[in-house]
Design an enzyme around this catalytic site. Structure first.
Site, PDB file in Angstrom:
ATOM      1  N   THR A 135       0.855  -1.185   0.000  1.00 37.42           N
ATOM      2  CA  THR A 135       0.000   0.000   0.000  1.00 37.42           C
ATOM      3  C   THR A 135       0.895   1.240   0.000  1.00 37.42           C
ATOM      4  OG1 THR A 135      -1.670  -1.194   1.253  1.00 37.42           O
ATOM      5  CG2 THR A 135      -1.831   1.214   1.236  1.00 37.42           C
ATOM      6  N   ARG A 169      -5.693  -6.904  -0.359  1.00 43.51           N
ATOM      7  CA  ARG A 169      -6.811  -6.722   0.576  1.00 43.51           C
ATOM      8  C   ARG A 169      -6.829  -7.893   1.552  1.00 43.51           C
ATOM      9  NH1 ARG A 169     -11.042  -4.519  -3.961  1.00 43.51           N
ATOM     10  NH2 ARG A 169     -10.768  -2.280  -3.541  1.00 43.51           N
ATOM     11  N   VAL A 170      -5.672  -8.128   2.165  1.00 42.49           N
ATOM     12  CA  VAL A 170      -5.594  -9.278   3.073  1.00 42.49           C
ATOM     13  C   VAL A 170      -5.974  -8.838   4.484  1.00 42.49           C
ATOM     14  CG1 VAL A 170      -3.881 -10.529   1.762  1.00 42.49           C
ATOM     15  CG2 VAL A 170      -3.142  -8.876   3.495  1.00 42.49           C
ATOM     16  N   LYS A 221      -7.043   2.053  -2.803  1.00 43.48           N
ATOM     17  CA  LYS A 221      -6.612   1.301  -1.613  1.00 43.48           C
ATOM     18  C   LYS A 221      -6.554   2.206  -0.389  1.00 43.48           C
ATOM     19  CE  LYS A 221      -4.819  -1.733   1.119  1.00 43.48           C
ATOM     20  NZ  LYS A 221      -5.623  -2.842   1.674  1.00 43.48           N
ATOM     21  N   ARG A 228     -12.985   3.612   6.057  1.00 41.07           N
ATOM     22  CA  ARG A 228     -13.338   2.805   7.240  1.00 41.07           C
ATOM     23  C   ARG A 228     -12.943   3.537   8.519  1.00 41.07           C
ATOM     24  NH1 ARG A 228     -14.969  -2.301   8.162  1.00 41.07           N
ATOM     25  NH2 ARG A 228     -14.137  -3.516   9.896  1.00 41.07           N
ATOM     26  N   CYS A 275      -3.279  -1.719   8.840  1.00 38.90           N
ATOM     27  CA  CYS A 275      -3.812  -0.971   7.686  1.00 38.90           C
ATOM     28  C   CYS A 275      -4.486   0.341   8.085  1.00 38.90           C
ATOM     29  CB  CYS A 275      -4.879  -1.810   6.988  1.00 38.90           C
ATOM     30  SG  CYS A 275      -4.351  -3.379   6.420  1.00 38.90           S
ATOM     31  N   LYS A 278      -2.725   3.455   9.351  1.00 41.16           N
ATOM     32  CA  LYS A 278      -1.645   3.967   8.480  1.00 41.16           C
ATOM     33  C   LYS A 278      -2.158   4.518   7.155  1.00 41.16           C
ATOM     34  CE  LYS A 278       0.691   0.774   6.272  1.00 41.16           C
ATOM     35  NZ  LYS A 278       0.793   0.684   4.799  1.00 41.16           N
ATOM     36  N   TYR A 344      -4.949  -6.382  18.494  1.00 41.87           N
ATOM     37  CA  TYR A 344      -5.675  -5.199  17.970  1.00 41.87           C
ATOM     38  C   TYR A 344      -7.065  -5.576  17.518  1.00 41.87           C
ATOM     39  CZ  TYR A 344      -5.516  -6.239  12.927  1.00 41.87           C
ATOM     40  OH  TYR A 344      -5.714  -6.768  11.680  1.00 41.87           O
ATOM     41  N   ARG A 424     -15.833  -2.740  24.514  1.00 41.10           N
ATOM     42  CA  ARG A 424     -16.268  -3.399  23.275  1.00 41.10           C
ATOM     43  C   ARG A 424     -17.655  -4.056  23.401  1.00 41.10           C
ATOM     44  NH1 ARG A 424     -12.801  -1.721  19.102  1.00 41.10           N
ATOM     45  NH2 ARG A 424     -10.689  -1.714  19.931  1.00 41.10           N
TER      46      ARG A 424
END
Ligand code: SAJ
Length: 452
Positions: A135, A169-170, A221, A228, A275, A278, A344, A424
């Protein structure tokens, strides 16, 4: 040249290489080997190379099918790893999947990518197709990758060298599944290159392959992950408003999402991973640096603000904890607190950019004795109730499935003060009340001020 390469890609006689054998590169290398290509894996870590050549996967965590796949393709002689770049001179298709982090100032740090390009360019064979899967900030292909490869090889993109960008897109825990099923944006420096890339990726995925240019692929990407992050930040901001006015964000979210076209995400104790924290900065960096080049100022407010909201959530958990302790006449300083969840993401052992790590640092700086439990992370898998013994509070940071089985009565019995802060929504208010716990749930105003 490209027609000949396309033919050899279709025949699977094209020889493939993957540079960077991490959680993206290694599964990608194994997948191309699985479908029949001769694949050379290249990495700077000799130990990692040695393990792969023994048929072992150095990837941590539970990745269904990966261990077996690597053993199979290495055993069949279709995947071999090396640290030697010279071997890349015989490769027709070269994928690059190295880290592309941002630094403390949110500026991309391309040391790994630059090093790969500097070592690769001089050995490139004429007619090779080079695809960056990492990315990267929009315009990196044009401003960094193309000049580095053309300068180091003497080739011209579109003539003796073909260049593309196909971001991955892992997701940890679903590496092979995502590779085989998710759609891919296939960006070529030329339309013909994008078409050749479609032929290549069609051999390993049944997902849609959307051919486009490199800049669009870079923008898609980084934008999809920035999107999100903004969505999560919105949920977190509504959660904090609900706390302030005595509402329940979880009820609000459920009803909001009944409205057509709404999909409010989950508020939570923070946003971690490799992801989402960053990629928004990669997108913002491109906007700012492009504006700076035209002496303009890219007035980016939403993406940085969303990052600030999400990075502020561990601190918000600390504030909820501090308030609950104060109600019991305690301060943070000298308290003993159990942090439940260090990964995470739920049911993952991946701790990269973990919000829990941020919280633990803040707790320790406030003079708190911190105990950490995580059922999925090595080193923290101790007995939860034993760890809770004598603690003044427990703070839930990750929605691990294992936590839903926790006996709240026994947790209450172990704690010195009956404080449970839930970041959560793992637990139900009624069950916590029945166990005699002072239960505070992120985003639930009634639980925060003790009326819940
Ligand atoms: N999170 C929330 N609220 C949410 C969703 C996530 O607080 O509603 C938090 C998680 O707890 C975690 C962080 O955000 O700390 C990231 O979670 P994630 O579900 O986005 O998982 P990632 O980081 O593995 O994201 C990956 C990304 N995939 C790729 O980059 C290829 C992302 O684009 C995907 O949307 C995401 O997986 C996914 O959909 O599962």
């Amino acid at each position: 040249m490209l027609d000949d390469l396309c033919r050899r890609i279709e025949e699977k006689s094209a020889r493939v290489a993957v540079i960077g054998l991490g959680y993206v590169g290694l599964p990608v290398a194994a997948e191309f080997a699985r479908v029949g290509y001769d694949v050379l894996g290249v990495d700077i870590q000799g130990e990692r190379v040695a393990r792969i050549n023994r048929g072992e996967s150095p990837i941590e965590g539970d990745e269904p099918g990966l261990d077996t796949l690597i053993a199979d393709v290495v055993g069949a002689g279709r995947l071999r790893a090396t640290t030697d770049y010279a071997e890349l001179g015989s490769r027709d298709v070269i994928l690059i999947a190295v880290e592309t982090p941002v630094d403390e100032q949110q500026v991309p740090r391309y040391q790994a990518l630059r090093a790969v390009l500097a070592d690769l360019a001089p050995v490139l064979k004429a007619g090779a197709l080079v695809i960056v899967e990492s990315t990267i900030a929009p315009r990196t292909m044009r401003d960094l990758v193309q000049p580095a490869l053309e300068g180091g090889s003497g080739y011209r993109v579109g003539e003796q060298l073909f260049l593309g960008h196909c971001p991955e897109r892992v997701m940890p825990g679903r590496l092979l599944h995502n590779l085989r099923t998710l759609s891919r944006v296939v960006g070529g420096m030329t339309p013909e290159t994008a078409e050749a890339m479609v032929v290549l990726y069609r051999t390993v995925t049944e997902g849609a392959l959307d051919a486009t240019d490199c800049l669009t692929a870079e923008l898609v990407k980084t934008a999809e992950n920035a999107y999100r992050d903004v969505q999560i930040a919105f949920a977190n901001e509504v959660a904090m408003i609900c706390e302030a006015v005595g509402g329940d964000v979880w009820a609000v979210r459920e009803l909001v999402n009944k409205s057509p076209g709404r999909q409010m995400l989950l508020p939570g104790a923070g946003v971690g991973g490799h992801c989402i924290p960053k990629d928004p900065w990669l997108l913002a960096y491109a906007g700012r640096s492009a504006a700076a080049r035209t002496a303009g100022e890219a007035d980016l407010r939403l993406i940085p603000a969303a990052r600030a909201v999400n990075d502020g959530m561990p601190g918000h958990m600390l504030a909820l904890l501090e308030r609950a302790l104060a109600e019991a006449g305690r301060t943070l300083d000298g308290a003993c607190v159990l942090v439940m969840g260090y990964a995470y993401l739920e049911d993952s052992d991946d701790t990269r950019n973990s919000p829990s790590a941020a919280l633990v640092g803040q707790l320790e700086r406030a003079g708190v004795e911190v105990r950490i439990h995580d059922p999925c992370v090595a080193g923290y898998q101790g007995d939860l109730l034993a760890l809770a013994e004598g603690c003044d509070a427990a703070v839930v940071m990750v929605r691990h499935h294992a936590y839903r089985e926790v006996d709240l009565g026994r947790l209450r019995g172990a704690l010195r003060l009956p404080i449970l802060v839930d970041g959560r929504r793992v637990f139900e208010r009624a069950a916590a009340a029945e166990a005699g716990l002072r239960y505070i749930r992120l985003g639930d105003g009634r639980s925060v001020d003790g009326r819940g």
